[in-house]
Motif scaffolding. Sequence first.
Motif, PDB file in Angstrom:
ATOM      1  N   LEU A  20       0.826  -1.208   0.000  1.00 41.10           N
ATOM      2  CA  LEU A  20       0.000   0.000   0.000  1.00 41.10           C
ATOM      3  C   LEU A  20       0.861   1.259   0.000  1.00 41.10           C
ATOM      4  O   LEU A  20       0.580   2.217  -0.723  1.00 41.10           O
ATOM      5  N   TYR A  21       1.918   1.257   0.817  1.00 40.04           N
ATOM      6  CA  TYR A  21       2.816   2.413   0.848  1.00 40.04           C
ATOM      7  C   TYR A  21       3.530   2.595  -0.497  1.00 40.04           C
ATOM      8  O   TYR A  21       3.708   3.711  -0.965  1.00 40.04           O
ATOM      9  N   GLU A  22       3.939   1.508  -1.115  1.00 39.20           N
ATOM     10  CA  GLU A  22       4.596   1.604  -2.415  1.00 39.20           C
ATOM     11  C   GLU A  22       3.656   2.188  -3.461  1.00 39.20           C
ATOM     12  O   GLU A  22       4.040   3.055  -4.241  1.00 39.20           O
ATOM     13  N   GLN A  23       2.419   1.728  -3.472  1.00 39.94           N
ATOM     14  CA  GLN A  23       1.446   2.234  -4.434  1.00 39.94           C
ATOM     15  C   GLN A  23       1.158   3.712  -4.177  1.00 39.94           C
ATOM     16  O   GLN A  23       1.101   4.517  -5.104  1.00 39.94           O
ATOM     17  N   ALA A  24       0.986   4.077  -2.913  1.00 39.51           N
ATOM     18  CA  ALA A  24       0.718   5.473  -2.576  1.00 39.51           C
ATOM     19  C   ALA A  24       1.910   6.361  -2.926  1.00 39.51           C
ATOM     20  O   ALA A  24       1.743   7.504  -3.352  1.00 39.51           O
ATOM     21  N   ALA A  25       3.135   5.827  -2.771  1.00 37.20           N
ATOM     22  CA  ALA A  25       4.336   6.608  -3.090  1.00 37.20           C
ATOM     23  C   ALA A  25       4.392   6.944  -4.573  1.00 37.20           C
ATOM     24  O   ALA A  25       4.873   8.008  -4.958  1.00 37.20           O
ATOM     25  N   LYS A  26       3.899   6.040  -5.426  1.00 35.27           N
ATOM     26  CA  LYS A  26       3.893   6.310  -6.864  1.00 35.27           C
ATOM     27  C   LYS A  26       2.882   7.398  -7.195  1.00 35.27           C
ATOM     28  O   LYS A  26       3.133   8.262  -8.030  1.00 35.27           O
ATOM     29  N   GLU A  27       1.726   7.341  -6.536  1.00 28.99           N
ATOM     30  CA  GLU A  27       0.676   8.310  -6.813  1.00 28.99           C
ATOM     31  C   GLU A  27       0.903   9.645  -6.108  1.00 28.99           C
ATOM     32  O   GLU A  27       0.565  10.696  -6.635  1.00 28.99           O
ATOM     33  N   PHE A  28       1.435   9.595  -4.893  1.00 31.91           N
ATOM     34  CA  PHE A  28       1.674  10.804  -4.101  1.00 31.91           C
ATOM     35  C   PHE A  28       3.123  10.782  -3.609  1.00 31.91           C
ATOM     36  O   PHE A  28       3.440  10.062  -2.662  1.00 31.91           O
ATOM     37  N   PRO A  29       3.992  11.565  -4.208  1.00 29.91           N
ATOM     38  CA  PRO A  29       5.418  11.492  -3.904  1.00 29.91           C
ATOM     39  C   PRO A  29       5.789  11.755  -2.443  1.00 29.91           C
ATOM     40  O   PRO A  29       6.789  11.268  -1.966  1.00 29.91           O
ATOM     41  N   ASP A  30       4.982  12.520  -1.732  1.00 29.11           N
ATOM     42  CA  ASP A  30       5.373  12.841  -0.356  1.00 29.11           C
ATOM     43  C   ASP A  30       4.943  11.791   0.665  1.00 29.11           C
ATOM     44  O   ASP A  30       5.193  11.924   1.844  1.00 29.11           O
ATOM     45  N   VAL A  31       4.327  10.698   0.225  1.00 34.66           N
ATOM     46  CA  VAL A  31       3.870   9.662   1.148  1.00 34.66           C
ATOM     47  C   VAL A  31       5.041   9.004   1.869  1.00 34.66           C
ATOM     48  O   VAL A  31       4.972   8.730   3.068  1.00 34.66           O
ATOM     49  N   ASP A  32       6.135   8.772   1.147  1.00 37.84           N
ATOM     50  CA  ASP A  32       7.313   8.176   1.793  1.00 37.84           C
ATOM     51  C   ASP A  32       7.813   9.064   2.917  1.00 37.84           C
ATOM     52  O   ASP A  32       8.161   8.590   3.998  1.00 37.84           O
ATOM     53  N   TYR A  33       7.850  10.359   2.649  1.00 34.39           N
ATOM     54  CA  TYR A  33       8.300  11.307   3.665  1.00 34.39           C
ATOM     55  C   TYR A  33       7.350  11.283   4.863  1.00 34.39           C
ATOM     56  O   TYR A  33       7.783  11.268   6.014  1.00 34.39           O
ATOM     57  N   GLN A  34       6.035  11.253   4.602  1.00 37.87           N
ATOM     58  CA  GLN A  34       5.054  11.208   5.681  1.00 37.87           C
ATOM     59  C   GLN A  34       5.188   9.918   6.493  1.00 37.87           C
ATOM     60  O   GLN A  34       5.073   9.928   7.714  1.00 37.87           O
ATOM     61  N   LYS A  35       5.451   8.818   5.812  1.00 33.53           N
ATOM     62  CA  LYS A  35       5.627   7.535   6.495  1.00 33.53           C
ATOM     63  C   LYS A  35       6.845   7.596   7.414  1.00 33.53           C
ATOM     64  O   LYS A  35       6.804   7.148   8.558  1.00 33.53           O
ATOM     65  N   GLU A  36       7.930   8.166   6.907  1.00 37.37           N
ATOM     66  CA  GLU A  36       9.140   8.293   7.717  1.00 37.37           C
ATOM     67  C   GLU A  36       8.887   9.165   8.942  1.00 37.37           C
ATOM     68  O   GLU A  36       9.340   8.843  10.043  1.00 37.37           O
ATOM     69  N   LEU A  37       8.169  10.274   8.749  1.00 39.22           N
ATOM     70  CA  LEU A  37       7.847  11.146   9.876  1.00 39.22           C
ATOM     71  C   LEU A  37       6.991  10.416  10.911  1.00 39.22           C
ATOM     72  O   LEU A  37       7.223  10.537  12.120  1.00 39.22           O
ATOM     73  N   GLU A  38       6.015   9.664  10.435  1.00 37.71           N
ATOM     74  CA  GLU A  38       5.140   8.909  11.321  1.00 37.71           C
ATOM     75  C   GLU A  38       5.930   7.882  12.131  1.00 37.71           C
ATOM     76  O   GLU A  38       5.757   7.763  13.340  1.00 37.71           O
ATOM     77  N   GLU A  39       6.819   7.156  11.465  1.00 28.96           N
ATOM     78  CA  GLU A  39       7.640   6.167  12.155  1.00 28.96           C
ATOM     79  C   GLU A  39       8.580   6.830  13.152  1.00 28.96           C
ATOM     80  O   GLU A  39       8.795   6.320  14.250  1.00 28.96           O
ATOM     81  N   GLU A  40       9.136   7.973  12.763  1.00 30.39           N
ATOM     82  CA  GLU A  40      10.043   8.695  13.646  1.00 30.39           C
ATOM     83  C   GLU A  40       9.308   9.192  14.893  1.00 30.39           C
ATOM     84  O   GLU A  40       9.811   9.074  16.007  1.00 30.39           O
ATOM     85  N   ARG A  41       8.095   9.747  14.708  1.00 31.85           N
ATOM     86  CA  ARG A  41       7.305  10.212  15.845  1.00 31.85           C
ATOM     87  C   ARG A  41       6.974   9.070  16.794  1.00 31.85           C
ATOM     88  O   ARG A  41       7.054   9.209  18.010  1.00 31.85           O
TER      89      ARG A  41
END
Length: 194
Positions: free
Chosen positions: A49-70
């Motif tokens: 799901l994250y991979e698919q969202a990353a293709k459609e929305f480029p900032d999803v990876d960044y948001q995922k990293e922020l979420e994991e970091e928090r």
Amino acid sequence: KLAVRFEANAYGWKRLRGGGDESVEEDVEEEESTEQAHDDWEKERLRRLYEQAAKEFPDVDYQKELEEEREYEKNQTHIDKGALILVGSECDEMEVVILRSILTRSNIGSHIVSLSSSLSVKGQHGTTIQADIALQDIPHVLAYVGLILPGGSTQFSAALCTDPRVTTLIRAYAERKRLLCALGAGIIALKGAN
């Protein structure tokens, strides 16, 4: 997921009918492997799901990293016994609520402590504050990192200044170089304890 559940259900029916020569240990191992398979499947599904969202929305990876970091920081930096917030009749309830909210969002535990034996405290503007514990009921009052004295009316200020427990507590926290925070009327009590 359905295949795993079907397999688990079929296995359960087999056990109910008395079929198979499996031992109890094998049953437990198979149940654990089924749970592990489900967990692995769920992780793989989320990764896709994250991979698919990353293709459609480029900032999803960044948001995922922020979420994991928090989440990581939250788990690493929680202070359970962070602060005691002293409250009494006619204290400023807005300051108490805002301080508690800020501490909670900062992942710092806090306890609202009533100066009286009653846990329901009527604030300066008529709002009732529900304290977590009464001051006399705290088993280890010096186990906390900080002490907070909110503001309030002159009646609350007088109660803080004349209560020997508060004066002793302020001095003990100051001697141990713990955090002391005072707002409004709480500053008068802080000055009076010195």
